[in-house]
Design an enzyme around this catalytic site. Sequence first.
Site, PDB file in Angstrom:
ATOM      1  N   ARG A 179      40.159  43.065  34.023  1.00 29.95           N
ATOM      2  CA  ARG A 179      40.039  43.573  32.685  1.00 29.95           C
ATOM      3  C   ARG A 179      38.573  43.572  32.297  1.00 29.95           C
ATOM      4  O   ARG A 179      37.816  42.886  32.696  1.00 29.95           O
ATOM      5  CB  ARG A 179      40.684  42.999  31.633  1.00 29.95           C
ATOM      6  CG  ARG A 179      42.332  42.837  31.786  1.00 29.95           C
ATOM      7  CD  ARG A 179      43.035  42.255  30.828  1.00 29.95           C
ATOM      8  NE  ARG A 179      44.386  42.164  30.953  1.00 29.95           N
ATOM      9  CZ  ARG A 179      45.165  41.091  31.668  1.00 29.95           C
ATOM     10  NH1 ARG A 179      44.432  40.250  32.285  1.00 29.95           N
ATOM     11  NH2 ARG A 179      46.326  41.163  31.938  1.00 29.95           N
ATOM     12  N   LYS A 203      44.381  36.755  29.939  1.00 32.75           N
ATOM     13  CA  LYS A 203      44.938  36.680  28.380  1.00 32.75           C
ATOM     14  C   LYS A 203      45.719  35.265  28.474  1.00 32.75           C
ATOM     15  O   LYS A 203      46.092  34.855  29.461  1.00 32.75           O
ATOM     16  CB  LYS A 203      46.172  37.741  28.485  1.00 32.75           C
ATOM     17  CG  LYS A 203      45.527  38.898  28.345  1.00 32.75           C
ATOM     18  CD  LYS A 203      46.587  40.177  28.051  1.00 32.75           C
ATOM     19  CE  LYS A 203      45.961  41.594  27.656  1.00 32.75           C
ATOM     20  NZ  LYS A 203      47.106  42.603  27.355  1.00 32.75           N
ATOM     21  N   HIS A 274      39.673  50.466  31.821  1.00 37.68           N
ATOM     22  CA  HIS A 274      41.268  50.203  32.235  1.00 37.68           C
ATOM     23  C   HIS A 274      41.640  51.345  33.174  1.00 37.68           C
ATOM     24  O   HIS A 274      42.665  50.982  33.812  1.00 37.68           O
ATOM     25  CB  HIS A 274      41.953  50.291  30.854  1.00 37.68           C
ATOM     26  CG  HIS A 274      43.200  49.482  30.711  1.00 37.68           C
ATOM     27  ND1 HIS A 274      43.180  48.181  30.924  1.00 37.68           N
ATOM     28  CD2 HIS A 274      44.553  49.695  30.678  1.00 37.68           C
ATOM     29  CE1 HIS A 274      44.278  47.717  30.965  1.00 37.68           C
ATOM     30  NE2 HIS A 274      45.184  48.594  30.896  1.00 37.68           N
ATOM     31  N   ARG A 277      40.928  50.049  36.445  1.00 41.07           N
ATOM     32  CA  ARG A 277      42.263  48.968  36.643  1.00 41.07           C
ATOM     33  C   ARG A 277      43.506  49.638  37.008  1.00 41.07           C
ATOM     34  O   ARG A 277      43.715  48.959  38.109  1.00 41.07           O
ATOM     35  CB  ARG A 277      42.351  48.191  35.411  1.00 41.07           C
ATOM     36  CG  ARG A 277      43.368  47.013  35.445  1.00 41.07           C
ATOM     37  CD  ARG A 277      43.461  46.288  34.012  1.00 41.07           C
ATOM     38  NE  ARG A 277      44.434  45.507  33.984  1.00 41.07           N
ATOM     39  CZ  ARG A 277      44.716  44.323  34.530  1.00 41.07           C
ATOM     40  NH1 ARG A 277      43.664  43.458  35.259  1.00 41.07           N
ATOM     41  NH2 ARG A 277      45.978  43.434  34.139  1.00 41.07           N
ATOM     42  N   HIS A 300      49.094  40.074  35.403  1.00 40.52           N
ATOM     43  CA  HIS A 300      50.223  40.261  34.472  1.00 40.52           C
ATOM     44  C   HIS A 300      51.216  39.192  34.310  1.00 40.52           C
ATOM     45  O   HIS A 300      51.699  38.275  35.300  1.00 40.52           O
ATOM     46  CB  HIS A 300      50.972  41.601  35.243  1.00 40.52           C
ATOM     47  CG  HIS A 300      50.459  42.914  34.903  1.00 40.52           C
ATOM     48  ND1 HIS A 300      50.623  44.034  35.698  1.00 40.52           N
ATOM     49  CD2 HIS A 300      49.465  43.242  34.017  1.00 40.52           C
ATOM     50  CE1 HIS A 300      49.656  44.747  35.322  1.00 40.52           C
ATOM     51  NE2 HIS A 300      48.985  44.588  34.556  1.00 40.52           N
ATOM     52  N   TYR A 309      53.245  50.805  37.929  1.00 39.94           N
ATOM     53  CA  TYR A 309      52.252  51.400  38.893  1.00 39.94           C
ATOM     54  C   TYR A 309      52.886  52.078  40.054  1.00 39.94           C
ATOM     55  O   TYR A 309      52.631  53.024  40.758  1.00 39.94           O
ATOM     56  CB  TYR A 309      51.220  50.540  39.487  1.00 39.94           C
ATOM     57  CG  TYR A 309      50.320  50.094  38.215  1.00 39.94           C
ATOM     58  CD1 TYR A 309      49.412  50.923  37.982  1.00 39.94           C
ATOM     59  CD2 TYR A 309      50.454  48.859  37.936  1.00 39.94           C
ATOM     60  CE1 TYR A 309      48.518  50.225  36.907  1.00 39.94           C
ATOM     61  CE2 TYR A 309      49.779  48.323  36.833  1.00 39.94           C
ATOM     62  CZ  TYR A 309      48.945  49.073  36.193  1.00 39.94           C
ATOM     63  OH  TYR A 309      47.783  48.572  35.447  1.00 39.94           O
TER      64      TYR A 309
END
Length: 328
Positions: A179, A203, A274, A277, A300, A309
């Site tokens: 990110r 995150k 993004h 990404r 994730h 994806y």
Amino acid sequence: MDALTHRRPSRVDLIRLRAELPGALGGAVDDFERHLASERGLSRNTVRAYVGDVVSLLSHLVHGSDGHDGTDRLDALDLTVLRSWLAAQRSSGAGRTTLARRSASARAFTAWAVRGGLMAADPGERLASPKAHRALPAVLRTEQAEQAMRASASGAEQDDPLALRDHAVVELLYASGIRVSELCGLDLGDVDHARRVVRVLGKGDKERTVPYGVPAQKALDDWLNKGRPLLAKGDSPAALFLGARGRRLDPRTARRVVHDVVGAVPGAADMGPHGLRHTAATHLLEGGADLRSVQELLGHATLATTQLYTHVTVERLKAIHDRTHPRS
């Protein structure tokens, strides 16, 4: 109430609305914010989004609507109020994805309030929300990504420090799929040049190690040897990437860099970091990477996010089939 019912509240609106909440409700928002950040370990942006939604909801509770009278009692927050609030959001133009997120914020808040004894019953348990629409992300084709990297490399040929930095930024974003916030948060010590990996803080303050390839390594070497020393000042941080004034690179600058590089590729979709990404994840899967590995690389929390994806690759296969098969 105009800011809530007729247009999307800005950050300034939300600050004002939060300050206007009665004492008990304002205290509940403060405690909920600490719970999200400290106990659940959510990212700063996620906490900000959840808290903004709850401020909007409680302001709706205080001011009332056609479906309920205004009140400053948290235990008056029932299903009618929740539905009325979401209806106001929908009327102001909020889409399905936004409504789904705001419903999730409301459910998280009411569940927390019940556990803390602030509410006797949890109306969020009965709150239905529209399923979020997950649009297929725009990605670059392999040859478009190569064009973007070549264009970026040609701009760095004169050893201009900003051009060297920009090339290293786009190479590393595409090579690793990290990110933009993770990229800008990298320090010099987070890069293992011998193993070609970076240590990323993602995150929820979750750390992971992400590999990158030879082209990104060369771009990093050029930036660190020829570019960074010219931008670094005595008080510069140990950041991997620096801005023109010697401070840590701002994510907004990184976004502009990617927009400019990708925008120079004919036929490429407009995208920022993004998008790179998304592109990295799609190219990994198309190259044979398994879903679990891509999940780990991207950081994730759930496999469901990564599975988006797979839809992108299926759509590409369908497009190829339509163009090439005689009976498509």
